[in-house]
Scaffold this motif. Structure first.
Motif, mmCIF file in Angstrom:
data_model
loop_
_atom_site.group_PDB
_atom_site.id
_atom_site.type_symbol
_atom_site.label_atom_id
_atom_site.label_comp_id
_atom_site.label_asym_id
_atom_site.label_seq_id
_atom_site.Cartn_x
_atom_site.Cartn_y
_atom_site.Cartn_z
ATOM 1 N N SER A 1 7.812 3.182 -17.034
ATOM 2 C CA SER A 1 7.913 1.789 -16.581
ATOM 3 C C SER A 1 7.436 1.582 -15.144
ATOM 4 C CB SER A 1 9.348 1.270 -16.725
ATOM 5 O OG SER A 1 9.685 1.278 -18.088
ATOM 6 N N ALA A 2 7.900 2.433 -14.219
ATOM 7 C CA ALA A 2 7.507 2.249 -12.818
ATOM 8 C C ALA A 2 6.018 2.499 -12.621
ATOM 9 C CB ALA A 2 8.310 3.202 -11.931
ATOM 10 N N LEU A 3 5.419 3.198 -13.592
ATOM 11 C CA LEU A 3 3.981 3.484 -13.493
ATOM 12 C C LEU A 3 3.157 2.423 -14.220
ATOM 13 C CD1 LEU A 3 4.214 7.357 -13.908
ATOM 14 C CD2 LEU A 3 3.307 6.182 -11.896
ATOM 15 N N ASN A 4 3.803 1.255 -14.442
ATOM 16 C CA ASN A 4 3.056 0.121 -14.968
ATOM 17 C C ASN A 4 2.682 0.250 -16.450
ATOM 18 O OD1 ASN A 4 2.106 -2.418 -14.258
ATOM 19 N ND2 ASN A 4 0.021 -1.704 -13.864
ATOM 20 N N PHE A 5 3.468 1.066 -17.177
ATOM 21 C CA PHE A 5 3.304 1.092 -18.632
ATOM 22 C C PHE A 5 4.261 0.031 -19.171
ATOM 23 C CE2 PHE A 5 2.113 5.458 -17.653
ATOM 24 C CZ PHE A 5 1.276 5.916 -18.675
ATOM 25 N N PRO A 6 3.760 -1.150 -19.583
ATOM 26 C CA PRO A 6 4.701 -2.134 -20.119
ATOM 27 C C PRO A 6 5.316 -1.607 -21.417
ATOM 28 C CG PRO A 6 2.530 -3.084 -19.740
ATOM 29 C CD PRO A 6 2.390 -1.597 -19.631
ATOM 30 N N GLU A 7 6.523 -2.086 -21.721
ATOM 31 C CA GLU A 7 7.146 -1.661 -22.966
ATOM 32 C C GLU A 7 6.264 -2.090 -24.137
ATOM 33 O OE1 GLU A 7 11.613 -2.286 -23.816
ATOM 34 O OE2 GLU A 7 11.358 -1.901 -21.648
ATOM 35 N N LEU B 1 -17.618 11.644 -11.090
ATOM 36 C CA LEU B 1 -16.512 10.728 -11.374
ATOM 37 C C LEU B 1 -16.981 9.740 -12.433
ATOM 38 C CD1 LEU B 1 -15.284 9.996 -7.729
ATOM 39 C CD2 LEU B 1 -13.965 11.121 -9.519
ATOM 40 N N ARG B 2 -16.175 9.613 -13.489
ATOM 41 C CA ARG B 2 -16.489 8.641 -14.560
ATOM 42 C C ARG B 2 -15.434 7.561 -14.568
ATOM 43 N NH1 ARG B 2 -14.934 10.559 -18.925
ATOM 44 N NH2 ARG B 2 -14.385 12.640 -18.168
ATOM 45 N N PRO B 3 -15.838 6.286 -14.744
ATOM 46 C CA PRO B 3 -14.830 5.236 -14.823
ATOM 47 C C PRO B 3 -13.877 5.503 -15.990
ATOM 48 C CG PRO B 3 -17.051 4.306 -14.817
ATOM 49 C CD PRO B 3 -17.197 5.788 -14.952
ATOM 50 N N SER B 4 -12.611 5.205 -15.793
ATOM 51 C CA SER B 4 -11.639 5.467 -16.859
ATOM 52 C C SER B 4 -10.522 4.436 -16.778
ATOM 53 C CB SER B 4 -11.097 6.884 -16.693
ATOM 54 O OG SER B 4 -10.241 7.197 -17.753
ATOM 55 N N TYR B 5 -9.461 4.705 -17.524
ATOM 56 C CA TYR B 5 -8.327 3.772 -17.463
ATOM 57 C C TYR B 5 -7.004 4.519 -17.401
ATOM 58 C CZ TYR B 5 -4.611 0.669 -18.791
ATOM 59 O OH TYR B 5 -3.433 -0.014 -18.790
ATOM 60 N N PHE B 6 -6.169 4.168 -16.436
ATOM 61 C CA PHE B 6 -4.764 4.573 -16.412
ATOM 62 C C PHE B 6 -3.971 3.340 -16.006
ATOM 63 C CE2 PHE B 6 -7.187 8.400 -15.288
ATOM 64 C CZ PHE B 6 -6.767 9.268 -16.293
ATOM 65 N N PRO B 7 -2.809 3.129 -16.572
ATOM 66 C CA PRO B 7 -2.047 1.920 -16.239
ATOM 67 C C PRO B 7 -1.664 1.862 -14.765
ATOM 68 C CG PRO B 7 -1.069 3.074 -18.114
ATOM 69 C CD PRO B 7 -2.124 3.969 -17.551
ATOM 70 N N VAL C 1 2.483 -0.743 -8.992
ATOM 71 C CA VAL C 1 3.240 0.515 -8.891
ATOM 72 C C VAL C 1 3.864 0.621 -7.501
ATOM 73 C CG1 VAL C 1 3.071 3.039 -8.940
ATOM 74 C CG2 VAL C 1 1.817 1.667 -10.620
ATOM 75 N N LEU C 2 3.075 0.301 -6.477
ATOM 76 C CA LEU C 2 3.618 0.341 -5.113
ATOM 77 C C LEU C 2 4.835 -0.571 -5.020
ATOM 78 C CD1 LEU C 2 0.280 0.175 -3.036
ATOM 79 C CD2 LEU C 2 1.717 2.179 -3.435
ATOM 80 N N ASP C 3 4.693 -1.797 -5.518
ATOM 81 C CA ASP C 3 5.808 -2.753 -5.428
ATOM 82 C C ASP C 3 7.031 -2.274 -6.218
ATOM 83 O OD1 ASP C 3 4.428 -4.444 -3.701
ATOM 84 O OD2 ASP C 3 3.480 -5.543 -5.349
ATOM 85 N N SER C 4 6.788 -1.725 -7.420
ATOM 86 C CA SER C 4 7.909 -1.215 -8.230
ATOM 87 C C SER C 4 8.676 -0.131 -7.490
ATOM 88 C CB SER C 4 7.408 -0.580 -9.525
ATOM 89 O OG SER C 4 6.895 -1.548 -10.378
ATOM 90 N N CYS C 5 7.990 0.616 -6.647
ATOM 91 C CA CYS C 5 8.626 1.748 -5.977
ATOM 92 C C CYS C 5 9.065 1.391 -4.562
ATOM 93 C CB CYS C 5 7.678 2.939 -5.942
ATOM 94 S SG CYS C 5 7.194 3.487 -7.576
ATOM 95 N N GLY C 6 9.033 0.110 -4.251
ATOM 96 C CA GLY C 6 9.555 -0.329 -2.956
ATOM 97 C C GLY C 6 8.599 -0.160 -1.792
ATOM 98 N N ILE C 7 7.290 -0.127 -2.084
ATOM 99 C CA ILE C 7 6.314 -0.022 -0.990
ATOM 100 C C ILE C 7 5.488 -1.303 -0.975
ATOM 101 C CG2 ILE C 7 4.219 1.184 -0.238
ATOM 102 C CD1 ILE C 7 5.569 3.772 -1.127
ATOM 103 N N ASP C 8 5.358 -1.921 0.194
ATOM 104 C CA ASP C 8 4.688 -3.220 0.323
ATOM 105 C C ASP C 8 3.181 -3.073 0.055
ATOM 106 O OD1 ASP C 8 3.665 -5.637 1.000
ATOM 107 O OD2 ASP C 8 4.662 -5.759 2.972
ATOM 108 N N SER C 9 2.748 -3.642 -1.078
ATOM 109 C CA SER C 9 1.339 -3.467 -1.463
ATOM 110 C C SER C 9 0.399 -4.318 -0.602
ATOM 111 C CB SER C 9 1.155 -3.802 -2.940
ATOM 112 O OG SER C 9 1.512 -5.151 -3.171
ATOM 113 N N GLN C 10 0.982 -5.247 0.164
ATOM 114 C CA GLN C 10 0.141 -6.015 1.098
ATOM 115 C C GLN C 10 -0.224 -5.153 2.309
ATOM 116 O OE1 GLN C 10 -0.880 -9.195 0.466
ATOM 117 N NE2 GLN C 10 0.219 -9.016 -1.481
ATOM 118 N N LYS C 11 0.686 -4.261 2.636
ATOM 119 C CA LYS C 11 0.514 -3.461 3.840
ATOM 120 C C LYS C 11 -0.166 -2.107 3.584
ATOM 121 C CE LYS C 11 3.737 -2.557 7.372
ATOM 122 N NZ LYS C 11 5.174 -2.391 7.677
#
Ligand code: DAH
Length: 337
Positions: free
Chosen positions: A135-141, A240-246, A287-297
Motif C-alpha cells: 500500500s505505501a508503495l502505491n499499489f492500490p488495493e 536503461l529501458r522504460p518500464s513500470y513500477f507503481p 510514496v514520499l507523501d505516504s511515508c511522511g516526506i514532503d514531496s514538494q520539498k
C-alpha cells in the motif's frame, strides 16, 4: 595317544586361516584352558615314565606346531586393549573450513561499492504487512500490479505476507528517517513462482534509496553507472529501458551486456544478449507523501537489483538453482570475503 597327537600335528601343518576369527577358534581349540593340549597334558600325567618320554616329545611338538601355525595367522588374534583408541602420536587430520556462499560474496561486494558512494546499509523483516510491502508503495488495493508479484500470503485476510521485494525497507526507512536519506537494503525475498534456470521462489535483492532536495534522473543514472563500472569493470555496457513500477515515475529497467554466442547465452537473456539486473526510477511523489516526506520539498530515486542474476553473470553460472542446492563441489569453487 601317540596316534592322536600325530594326527593333530599333521592336520595343523596343513592348516590355513581364513581370517582372525578362524585363528582365534583354533587357538581356543588347541591352546585354550580346556583345549586339546591341556587335556592331553592331563592324560600325560597319568602315564608311566617310559611312555612319558615318547609322548612328552610328541606333545611338545604338537604345542610348537600349534604356536607356529598361529604366528602365520592374520594379525591381532588377541584383542589389543587399546584397540579403538586414538593413536595420539599420529599427524593431525586436515580440517576443511567452509567458504563463503557466492551470494554472500556478491552481496558484500555490492554493499562495499555503495558504502564508498556514501550509502549506509539497512535491514527489514522478511514477514511484512500489506502496508510496507504494497500500500505505501502505491499499489492500490485490487490493482493488477499486485499480481506482478506472486505473493506468499501468511494470513487468510492477506494482511501479512513474505515480502516480495526489499522495497518494503524503503518505506520503513522513510518513515523513520528524515532526508537526506541514502541507504541500501540487502535481503531475502519470496515469490510464488515456477522454479526454472532463471527464476526461483526465494532469492535476494539489494534495494537502494536516495532522497534529498533536487535529486534527478541524471543522478540516478550516474550512480548506477558508477556502480556497474566498479562491479563489472570499466568496459561494462549498461542500458536503461522504460518500464513500470507503481512506486516510481518514471521507471526503468537496467540491463547489462551478457553476450549472445551460444545456447546458454540465448537461454539466459531470452535471445537478446542483455541481462536484466535491476528496476529503478524516481520515487513517486505519492510514496514520499505516504511515508511522511514532503514531496514538494524532496525528490529521490530508488532501485532494486537481483543478487542472483548478478552472481550468475559474475561467475558465469547458467542455472539459478545451483545457489540453493548447496552441492559441496559447486560451493568449493568460491573464495572471497
Ligand atoms: N521492487 C522491484 C522488484 O522487486 C524492483 C524495484 C524497481 C525496486 C524499481 C525499486 C525501484 O526500488 O525503484 O521487481
Amino acid at each position: 595317544m601317540l596316534k592322536i597327537i600325530e594326527e593333530h600335528i599333521s592336520a595343523i601343518s596343513k592348516k590355513k586361516f581364513a581370517n582372525q576369527e578362524d585363528a582365534e577358534k583354533f587357538r581356543v581349540k588347541f591352546l585354550g584352558k580346556k583345549g586339546v593340549l591341556s587335556s592331553l597334558f592331563l592324560e600325560f600325567k597319568t602315564l608311566d615314565s617310559k611312555e612319558k618320554k615318547t609322548i612328552g616329545a610328541a606333545l611338545n611338538e604338537l604345542k610348537t606346531a600349534a604356536e607356529d601355525a598361529l604366528k602365520s595367522a592374520p594379525r591381532n588374534i588377541k584383542k589389543n586393549k587399546n584397540e579403538g583408541l586414538e593413536d595420539l602420536s599420529r599427524p593431525g587430520y586436515n580440517s576443511h573450513p567452509g567458504s563463503r556462499h557466492p551470494i554472500s560474496i556478491v552481496k558484500n561486494e555490492i554493499i562495499e561499492i555503495f558504502e564508498n558512494l556514501g550509502f549506509t546499509s539497512e535491514e527489514g523483516p522478511e514477514m511484512e504487512d500489506d502496508w510496507h510491502n504494497f500500500s505505501a508503495l502505491n499499489f492500490p488495493e485490487e490493482h493488477p500490479a499486485r499480481d506482478m508479484q506472486d505473493t506468499f500470503f501468511l494470513t487468510r485476510d492477506q494482511k501479512w505476507a513474505l515480502r516480495t521485494h526489499t522495497s518494503s525497507v524503503q518505506v520503513r526507512t522513510m518513515e523513520a528517517q528524515t532526508p537526506p536519506i541514502r541507504i541500501i537494503a540487502p535481503g531475502r525475498v519470496f515469490r510464488n513462482e515456477a522454479i526454472s534456470s532463471r527464476s526461483h521462489c526465494v532469492f535476494h535483492q539489494v534495494e537502494g534509496l536516495y532522497i534529498d532536495s533536487r535529486v534527478s534522473f541524471a543522478d540516478m543514472k550516474q550512480t548506477l553507472s558508477s556502480f556497474s563500472k566498479a562491479f563489472f569493470g570499466e568496459a561494462t555496457q549498461i542500458r536503461l529501458r522504460p518500464s513500470y513500477f507503481p512506486f516510481t515515475e518514471p521507471s526503468a529497467e537496467m540491463d547489462i551486456w551478457w553476450g549472445l554466442e551460444n545456447e546458454v547465452d540465448h537461454r539466459m537473456t531470452k535471445g537478446t544478449g542483455w541481462l536484466e539486473i535491476m528496476g529503478c526510477g524516481m520515487v513517486d511523489p505519492n510514496v514520499l507523501d505516504s511515508c511522511g516526506i514532503d514531496s514538494q520539498k524532496y525528490s529521490g530515486f530508488a532501485f532494486g537489483m537481483g543478487i542472483e542474476r548478478i552472481a550468475m553473470q559474475r561467475f558465469q553460472i547458467p542455472d539459478i538453482r545451483a545457489f540453493y542446492e548447496n552441492d559441496i563441489r559447486f560451493l568449493k569453487n568460491f573464495t572471497g570475503a
